[in-house]
Design an enzyme around this catalytic site. Structure first.
Site, PDB file in Angstrom:
ATOM      1  N   VAL A   1       1.500   5.403   2.103  1.00 14.86           N
ATOM      2  CA  VAL A   1       1.508   6.083   3.101  1.00 14.86           C
ATOM      3  C   VAL A   1       1.310   7.724   2.761  1.00 14.86           C
ATOM      4  CG1 VAL A   1       2.380   6.903   5.235  1.00 14.86           C
ATOM      5  CG2 VAL A   1       2.712   4.638   4.573  1.00 14.86           C
TER       6      VAL A   1
ATOM      7  N   ASP B   1       9.772  -6.934  14.503  1.00 16.87           N
ATOM      8  CA  ASP B   1      10.502  -6.155  13.125  1.00 16.87           C
ATOM      9  C   ASP B   1      11.096  -4.886  13.669  1.00 16.87           C
ATOM     10  OD1 ASP B   1      11.227  -6.067  10.516  1.00 16.87           O
ATOM     11  OD2 ASP B   1       9.224  -5.176   9.939  1.00 16.87           O
TER      12      ASP B   1
ATOM     13  N   GLY C   1       0.853  -1.138  -0.247  1.00 15.34           N
ATOM     14  CA  GLY C   1      -0.140   0.133  -0.076  1.00 15.34           C
ATOM     15  C   GLY C   1       0.866   1.359  -0.151  1.00 15.34           C
TER      16      GLY C   1
END
Length: 878
Positions: free
Chosen positions: A55, A163, A53
């Site tokens: 941002v 992560d 996607g």
């Protein structure tokens, strides 16, 4: 989110592996600038895009501020894994309210596409900063502390990030670090620990790379790599392709830390910390980021100015032993007991009080504020005189605080009024705090000493209110988090107010000390060195080194009041005899001649006179009168002083006026909860002594909760930051109360917990013996045997020869759990016939309800002093 996502490599802000093959990007006009999404988000610009996607920086028309908006790609709408990840990021990140975590506001959907709104950070990512090489050591340590603090907040909630890497650490324009991207985060449950690992290979732990699942220890491994990169600019496992680094993580030890520009002592401490974090076996690492944060707090502070980073003294084993020797709460059931507190240490036998004060000539004791060297500058002779620089204008004694409106991150209709109520509760609490002036109105933040910010968010079914004090230089103190039911706002606000007051008191106390240090001398060198000393005092564990430092400051300005007060305090702490205490009292008397009515000196005089009594088996009435006179004068100069109230409680305990001692302690606790570790055990002990068992249970339970909190928070705990000794003996005390209440099974559990708890220093054997006796008594009531090893240990303690004063100390401690066994310890001293011992024996017998034994004990006492008459009368009445 912020400029972090403006990656020249086109890194996918949704991807966890920047080296993974890129999916074909859609047209950048997928959502154009100026478009309005969901009727409220006005798109300012595309920040980054990738396989999952994009941002955007958008303007939230409802909040009237910029936020970051993550939008899932249209072609991902049928990808359940992608949708689940977006939901997970929103669900887990919203639980964490911490200044060093990027806040997630909401998750929504427009046209079938998932949206996440989150904080717009506005600065670069740590990855962008590291492209220029390692960070300057002082800044590196500051950033690393903030990153670990953010991860600690997640770990406290049981959340594993999975992560952690420089790409997922964002920096605000003022340089504060924020941990972001919880898209792979999981709960550290048994199910999560068996799940396969995921993340970025260059930052994965060995167990992640092997697909064995992860826990919080895996985040610790990633933090070790990240911290190493901050100081050296490269990974501890080399450079190259991800597969090469991953192979090194599995096979090779980390490369030695270079840490250019850092002193050898600091480099050694950092290397040890990173070595533990990067252990191949997760069981050998820090168990979580909270433990790592505690270890970080032990690393000396690096300078933020000056050509050479400087350090403060690292703690030593001897220093830790000394801390343990003063941590044992007193409150033994005796009229002659000494309630430790107010900076005063319970007197150990004199043969144990010898101090080794020799210093190695090469000791580079350096300190971390403003690039100054503590040992060379404070202890060595002052430099040749020259024209002194102009002194800075002294700040106002009264602290100015502005409380901003709280952010509503929950957006629950039922909780609409909570942000406003929380803000007003904080303002109300601070208005009642001496030394604070609440400034109203926006735009005053720049002129305030602290800006108070806060937020309200949902955590499960509960609401969390987070508050933090922000100083011009960054975060001040610790973030306050209060959880509770949104349906009970009154309880929530009461808890919030008390927590805010606790934190503000610490900040005000520290500010007041610094303001006075600035105002009380015209010597710039003396002023700067005392301020450095205050910053490093908690790390300068050797009292002799600290006194040498103050001696150096007094050479620059012999009349410097703050330095003279600190010198007297160190003299009292190092005292091993009545003569030593008298010397400290002489220093205070000289201060009061020069500064009549000085509240700090009056408080010291009150404490030291009471401390002097502890060296005398039978204090004189005139000694008691002198203590009371000094304490009343100190209380007049500083009404409500918790230190003076504690000292008065000790005095009343000497006279067996237990109810008065309880009243003083209760008021002291209300005035200053930072001293709870020394107040609560004495409250519980006194209540137990006079048979107020429900009250004793309440205080003992609160003491257990405090000790557990301190163990969890370590140096970040309120009392530890206030300089108090850690809470100890809580399980013994609660077990003793439960035993008296007839709840033997619960008592047995508490005694076992006490025996498992690490003990060291003077008084450790007394606590151990009391817990063992308690366990034996509980086992008798339950009809079950005690482990033979514990019985053998108890016999070892009983058989060891001890002097009379030590026997009395054991009796006072054992009386909590087993009064009858306490009396046998007194019986071992065949020559004890003093009235003080008779009063102790009668006090222990009174707790057993044995009236004949009380009478027999008191018949052996021929009181000659007023306090002895008072104790005899009190015990006969009981």
């Amino acid at each position: 989110m912020g400029e972090a996502d403006r990656s020249p490599e086109g890194a996918d802000p949704f991807a966890t592996n920047p080296e993974a093959p890129r999916a074909p990007e859609p047209a950048a006009s997928d959502i154009s600038n100026g478009a309005v999404i969901a009727g409220r988000y006005e798109v300012r610009e595309l920040v980054g895009s990738g396989g999952m996607g994009a941002v955007y920086r958008v303007f939230d028309r409802e909040l009237q501020e910029d936020v970051a908006l993550k939008v899932l790609r249209a072609e991902r709408l049928g990808d359940e894994a992608s949708i689940a990840r977006v939901r997970r990021e929103a669900r887990l990140a919203r639980r964490i309210g911490h200044p060093n975590v990027c806040r997630v506001f909401d998750i929504g959907e427009v046209g079938g596409r998932k949206l996440i709104t989150m904080e717009w950070v506005g600065g670069p990512s740590l990855r962008a900063v590291l492209r220029s090489g390692p960070v300057e050591p002082p800044r590196a340590l500051q950033l690393f502390r903030q990153i670990v603090a953010g991860v600690s907040a997640a770990h406290e909630l049981g959340i594993v990030h999975r992560d952690l890497k420089p790409d997922n650490v964002l920096l605000t324009p003022d340089g504060r670090a924020k941990v972001a991207d919880f898209g792979l985060a999981i709960f550290a449950t048994s199910e999560a620990i068996t799940a396969a690992g995921a993340g970025t290979p260059q930052y994965m732990s060995p167990e992640q790379l092997r697909g064995e699942g992860v826990g919080m220890e895996s985040d610790v491994f990633a933090l070790g790599i990240l911290g190493y990169e901050l100081f050296d600019g490269v990974s501890p496992f080399g450079a190259g392709l991800p597969a090469v680094i991953s192979s090194a993580i599995l096979r090779d030890p980390p490369q030695p830390l270079r840490a250019a520009g850092v002193s050898p002592e600091i480099a050694e401490a950092l290397a040890a910390l990173f070595a533990r974090a990067l252990e191949k076996d997760p069981r050998s690492r820090f168990p979580d980021a909270r433990a790592m944060a505690s270890a970080l707090d032990e690393i000396p502070v690096l300078s933020v100015r000056g050509p050479t980073p400087v350090i403060s003294e690292a703690p030593s084993r001897d220093a830790a032993a000394r801390r343990g020797s003063s941590s044992s709460p007193s409150g033994s059931m005796t009229a002659a007991r000494s309630v430790t507190g107010g900076g005063e240490r319970a007197p150990a036998p004199r043969r144990r009080r010898a101090l080794t004060v020799a210093l190695a000539a090469s000791l580079p004791v350096l300190i971390g504020l403003g690039g100054y060297r503590l040992y060379s500058n404070l202890v060595a002779p002052p430099p040749p005189p020259g024209p002194p620089p102009a002194a800075p204008a002294p700040p106002s004694i009264e602290a100015r605080v502005v409380v901003l409106d709280f952010e509503d991150l929950a957006r629950e209709p039922a909780w609409t009024g909570l942000p406003g109520a929380a803000g007003e509760a904080v303002r109300s609490a601070l208005r009642d705090l001496p030394g604070v002036r609440v400034v109203s109105g926006t735009g005053t933040e720049g002129t305030a000493d602290w800006t108070v910010r806060g937020s309200v968010q949902r955590v499960g079914a509960d609401v969390r209110v987070s508050v933090w004090f922000q100083a011009p230089g960054g975060l001040a103190g610790q973030t306050i988090e209060v959880d509770g039911a949104g349906s009970r706002p009154a309880d929530l606000m009461d808890d919030l107010k008390s927590r805010v007051v606790d934190e503000a008191r610490l900040l005000v106390r520290d500010r007041d000390r610094r303001v006075r240090a600035v105002q009380e001398t015209e010597s710039e060198q003396a002023r700067s060195r005392l301020l450095e000393y205050f910053d490093a005092r908690s790390r300068l564990r050797d009292l002799a080194v600290r006194r040498d430092a103050i001696d150096g400051i007094l050479k620059l300005d012999p009349a410097y009041l703050s330095a003279r007060l600190e010198h007297a305090e160190l003299s009292a702490q190092m005292a091993g005899s009545v003569e030593d205490v008298d010397r400290a009292l002489g220093e205070v008397s000289a201060i009061l001649r020069d500064a009549p009515g000085e509240p700090r000196a009056l408080t010291q005089q009150c404490r030291y006179r009471r401390y002097r009594m502890s060296f005398t088996p039978t204090p004189r009435d005139e000694d008691i009168d002198a203590v009371e006179s000094s304490c009343r004068a100190a209380l007049g100069a500083d009404p409500g002083s918790s230190v003076v109230l504690l000292t008065l409680a000790k005095l009343e305990a000497t006279r067996c006026a237990t109810e008065k001692a309880l009243a003083h302690l209760q008021e002291a606790l209300a005035r200053d909860r930072a001293r709870a570790a020394e107040i609560l055990p004495n409250l519980a002990t006194f209540a137990l002594e006079i048979g107020r068992l429900p009250v004793a249970e309440d205080y003992a339970s609160r003491f257990v909760e405090l000790q557990e909190t301190e163990e969890r928070l370590g140096p970040r705990a309120l009392g530890r930051r206030a300089g108090m000794a850690p809470a100890r003996g809580a399980f013994l005390l609660r077990g003793s109360v439960l035993l008296r209440l007839g709840r033997a099974a619960e008592a047995s559990e508490e005694f076992e917990r006490e025996l498992r708890f690490p003990r060291s220093g003077f008084g450790a054997e007394q606590t151990e013996a009391a817990a063992l006796y308690g366990l034996v008594r509980a086992s008798e009531l339950l009809g079950r045997p005690v482990a033979p090893a514990l019985v053998r240990r108890l016999r070892e303690l009983e058989s060891k020869p001890r002097p009379p004063d030590e026997l009395q100390g054991f009796a006072g401690e054992i009386a909590k759990s087993s009064p009858r066994d306490a009396l046998t310890w007194l019986d071992r001293d065949r020559g004890a016939r003093s009235c003080s011992v008779a009063i102790l024996r009668a006090s222990i017998s009174a707790t057993m309800g044995d009236r004949p034994a009380v009478s027999r004990a008191l018949s052996a006492c021929n009181p000659e002093l007023r306090w002895q008459h008072a104790c005899v009368a009190s015990l006969r009445a009981r």
